[in-house]
Design a protein around this motif. Structure first.
Motif, mmCIF file in Angstrom:
data_model
loop_
_atom_site.group_PDB
_atom_site.id
_atom_site.type_symbol
_atom_site.label_atom_id
_atom_site.label_comp_id
_atom_site.label_asym_id
_atom_site.label_seq_id
_atom_site.Cartn_x
_atom_site.Cartn_y
_atom_site.Cartn_z
ATOM 1 N N VAL A 116 -4.940 1.779 7.899
ATOM 2 C CA VAL A 116 -4.592 0.190 7.878
ATOM 3 C C VAL A 116 -5.928 -0.172 7.535
ATOM 4 O O VAL A 116 -6.006 -1.103 6.557
ATOM 5 C CB VAL A 116 -4.311 -0.335 9.301
ATOM 6 C CG1 VAL A 116 -4.095 -1.700 8.930
ATOM 7 C CG2 VAL A 116 -2.569 0.083 9.484
ATOM 8 N N LYS A 117 -7.026 0.048 8.197
ATOM 9 C CA LYS A 117 -8.372 -0.266 7.871
ATOM 10 C C LYS A 117 -8.695 0.080 6.211
ATOM 11 O O LYS A 117 -9.309 -0.613 5.626
ATOM 12 C CB LYS A 117 -9.344 0.122 8.765
ATOM 13 C CG LYS A 117 -9.220 -0.386 10.216
ATOM 14 C CD LYS A 117 -10.366 -0.165 11.127
ATOM 15 C CE LYS A 117 -10.215 1.118 11.430
ATOM 16 N NZ LYS A 117 -11.561 1.649 12.306
ATOM 17 N N GLU A 118 -8.354 1.360 5.951
ATOM 18 C CA GLU A 118 -8.646 1.611 4.588
ATOM 19 C C GLU A 118 -7.913 0.740 3.643
ATOM 20 O O GLU A 118 -8.307 0.595 2.495
ATOM 21 C CB GLU A 118 -8.284 3.091 4.329
ATOM 22 C CG GLU A 118 -8.886 3.677 3.037
ATOM 23 C CD GLU A 118 -8.566 5.252 2.866
ATOM 24 O OE1 GLU A 118 -8.369 5.669 1.657
ATOM 25 O OE2 GLU A 118 -8.264 5.869 4.113
ATOM 26 N N SER A 119 -7.028 0.508 3.866
ATOM 27 C CA SER A 119 -5.831 -0.173 2.940
ATOM 28 C C SER A 119 -6.485 -1.474 2.932
ATOM 29 O O SER A 119 -6.315 -2.099 1.847
ATOM 30 C CB SER A 119 -4.442 -0.054 3.392
ATOM 31 O OG SER A 119 -3.900 1.337 3.594
ATOM 32 N N VAL A 120 -6.684 -2.169 3.972
ATOM 33 C CA VAL A 120 -7.367 -3.711 4.025
ATOM 34 C C VAL A 120 -8.383 -3.575 3.223
ATOM 35 O O VAL A 120 -8.683 -4.458 2.226
ATOM 36 C CB VAL A 120 -7.488 -4.004 5.510
ATOM 37 C CG1 VAL A 120 -8.011 -5.470 5.244
ATOM 38 C CG2 VAL A 120 -6.184 -4.067 6.341
ATOM 39 N N SER A 136 0.566 -1.140 -0.197
ATOM 40 C CA SER A 136 -0.163 0.111 0.007
ATOM 41 C C SER A 136 0.829 1.115 0.002
ATOM 42 O O SER A 136 1.697 1.706 1.021
ATOM 43 C CB SER A 136 -0.922 -0.064 1.095
ATOM 44 O OG SER A 136 -1.714 1.053 1.158
ATOM 45 N N PRO A 137 1.101 1.959 -1.035
ATOM 46 C CA PRO A 137 1.715 3.256 -1.310
ATOM 47 C C PRO A 137 1.399 4.236 -0.093
ATOM 48 O O PRO A 137 2.169 5.010 0.646
ATOM 49 C CB PRO A 137 1.446 3.813 -2.551
ATOM 50 C CG PRO A 137 0.797 2.890 -3.265
ATOM 51 C CD PRO A 137 0.304 1.742 -2.305
ATOM 52 N N LYS A 138 0.220 4.429 0.259
ATOM 53 C CA LYS A 138 -0.243 5.377 1.371
ATOM 54 C C LYS A 138 0.437 5.071 2.858
ATOM 55 O O LYS A 138 0.566 5.760 3.454
ATOM 56 C CB LYS A 138 -1.819 5.159 1.546
ATOM 57 C CG LYS A 138 -2.158 6.320 2.542
ATOM 58 C CD LYS A 138 -3.875 6.102 2.798
ATOM 59 C CE LYS A 138 -4.285 7.364 3.480
ATOM 60 N NZ LYS A 138 -5.741 7.503 3.613
ATOM 61 N N LEU A 139 0.851 3.701 3.051
ATOM 62 C CA LEU A 139 1.444 3.382 4.220
ATOM 63 C C LEU A 139 3.062 3.254 3.994
ATOM 64 O O LEU A 139 3.691 2.731 4.979
ATOM 65 C CB LEU A 139 1.036 1.912 4.705
ATOM 66 C CG LEU A 139 -0.420 1.824 4.820
ATOM 67 C CD1 LEU A 139 -0.801 0.320 5.137
ATOM 68 C CD2 LEU A 139 -1.230 2.598 5.847
ATOM 69 N N HIS A 140 3.593 3.991 3.003
ATOM 70 C CA HIS A 140 5.132 4.074 2.711
ATOM 71 C C HIS A 140 5.507 5.301 3.709
ATOM 72 O O HIS A 140 6.176 6.189 2.956
ATOM 73 C CB HIS A 140 5.383 3.833 1.353
ATOM 74 C CG HIS A 140 5.180 2.678 0.912
ATOM 75 N ND1 HIS A 140 5.331 2.645 -0.617
ATOM 76 C CD2 HIS A 140 4.817 1.598 1.330
ATOM 77 C CE1 HIS A 140 4.939 1.039 -0.729
ATOM 78 N NE2 HIS A 140 4.803 0.573 0.168
ATOM 79 N N THR A 141 5.360 5.115 4.916
ATOM 80 C CA THR A 141 5.779 6.231 5.827
ATOM 81 C C THR A 141 6.898 5.577 7.010
ATOM 82 O O THR A 141 6.675 4.661 7.143
ATOM 83 C CB THR A 141 4.700 6.993 6.555
ATOM 84 O OG1 THR A 141 3.931 6.268 7.142
ATOM 85 C CG2 THR A 141 3.758 7.703 5.406
#
Length: 314
Positions: A299-303, A54-59
């Motif tokens: 995380v919930k949104e990515s799942v 998930s690119p959004k979680l690459h922090t």
């Protein structure tokens, strides 16, 4: 003489009693721990995969979380399979080398998790107290260094303690009143004087716990002061929600550790130690991914996106 003692120790067998004094509970406990271990494996490996794809979680925050999940998976895998085996077989023996290896690996991951949580506290400190400079301060190089630190110290601590355990001699068959090879139960069945090994373990454990707690408490004091000074209620709520999952994780982890330190050393305390050790080594690795997934919108949104994509692809 030293060679003979080494050979004698290497050939010694140890028996992990586990929960054998409760024969009627062996089946139910096996099902419970198998369920917990399955959730642990799926939760932690799932968290690593979700963060990676998930690119959004690459922090930085999720970079540290992925390593926490990896450590939890390894920690649980070091302990739980042997626990499950001993619940279904009558032969609960473990070789001396196998026992030492279990302690060595469990020690690495326990110490690593202790300082990984401290590193994550520093990450939250930068995110709340210096939000505009967050991406600059938490550079990839610094993040890699912050992650390498706990792993390195975990390996150094474990190697040191294991070396002094190997310097002890063990004779014949020895009974360990626990389900895993902890330092205290290993030295309790030694044939030689374990004073140096015990003192080294005590000093190391105190240093690890105190230093990590100092880092965590210091960062959260600064975070609390910064949040209180925020003019808007929505800003304060967002800052607190950012730290909520991590605060929950460290409270459970360090609360259990401090509880085990406070258990009196007596025969009646063995059951309490076993239950506390179960929570520390088996349950907490399962809880961490649940805490971070259930309390984290990203995380919930990515799942949810991943599941929708999988359903659409099918």
């Amino acid at each position: 003489m030293l060679l003979a003692e080494g050979n004698q120790s290497a050939g010694a067998t140890l028996t992990l009693l586990g929960f054998s004094e409760y024969p009627d509970l062996q089946g139910p406990l096996f099902l419970v721990f198998l369920t917990v271990y399955t959730v642990t494996v799926l939760g932690n490996l799932g968290m690593i995969v979700i963060i990676r794809i998930s690119p959004k979680l690459h922090t930085p925050m999720y970079f540290f979380l992925s390593h926490l999940s990896f450590v939890d998976f390894c920690y649980s895998t070091t302990v739980t399979p042997k626990l499950l085996e001993n619940l279904v077989v009558e032969d609960r023996t473990i070789s001396f080398i196998g026992c030492i290896m279990q302690f060595f690996l469990a020690c690495i991951f326990a110490v690593t998790e202790t300082f990984m949580l401290a590193v994550m506290a520093y990450d939250r400190f930068v995110a709340v107290c210096n939000p505009l400079l967050y991406t600059v301060v938490m550079s990839p190089k610094l993040c890699a260094s912050l992650v390498a630190g706990p792993y390195t110290w975990g390996i150094v601590s474990s190697l040191t303690l294991t070396y002094f355990l190997l310097a002890l001699s063990f004779c014949g068959s020895n009974i360990i009143n626990n389900f895993l090879c902890e330092h205290s139960v290993i030295v309790s069945v030694s044939c030689s004087d374990p004073y140096i090994s015990q003192m080294l373990c005590f000093v190391t454990a105190i240093f690890n716990e105190v230093s990590s707690l100092v880092v965590i408490l210091t960062t959260y004091i600064f975070i609390f002061v910064t949040v209180i000074k925020m003019p808007s209620a929505s800003g304060r709520q967002k800052a607190f929600s950012t730290c909520a999952s991590h605060l929950t994780a460290i409270t459970i982890f360090h609360g259990t550790v401090l509880f085990l330190y406070c258990v009196p050393n007596s025969k009646n305390s063995w059951l309490i130690v076993k239950v506390g050790s179960i929570f520390y080594t088996v349950v907490i690795p399962m809880l961490n991914p649940l805490i971070y997934s259930l309390r984290n919108k990203d995380v919930k949104e990515s799942v949810r996106k991943l599941m929708n994509h999988s359903i659409h692809f099918c």
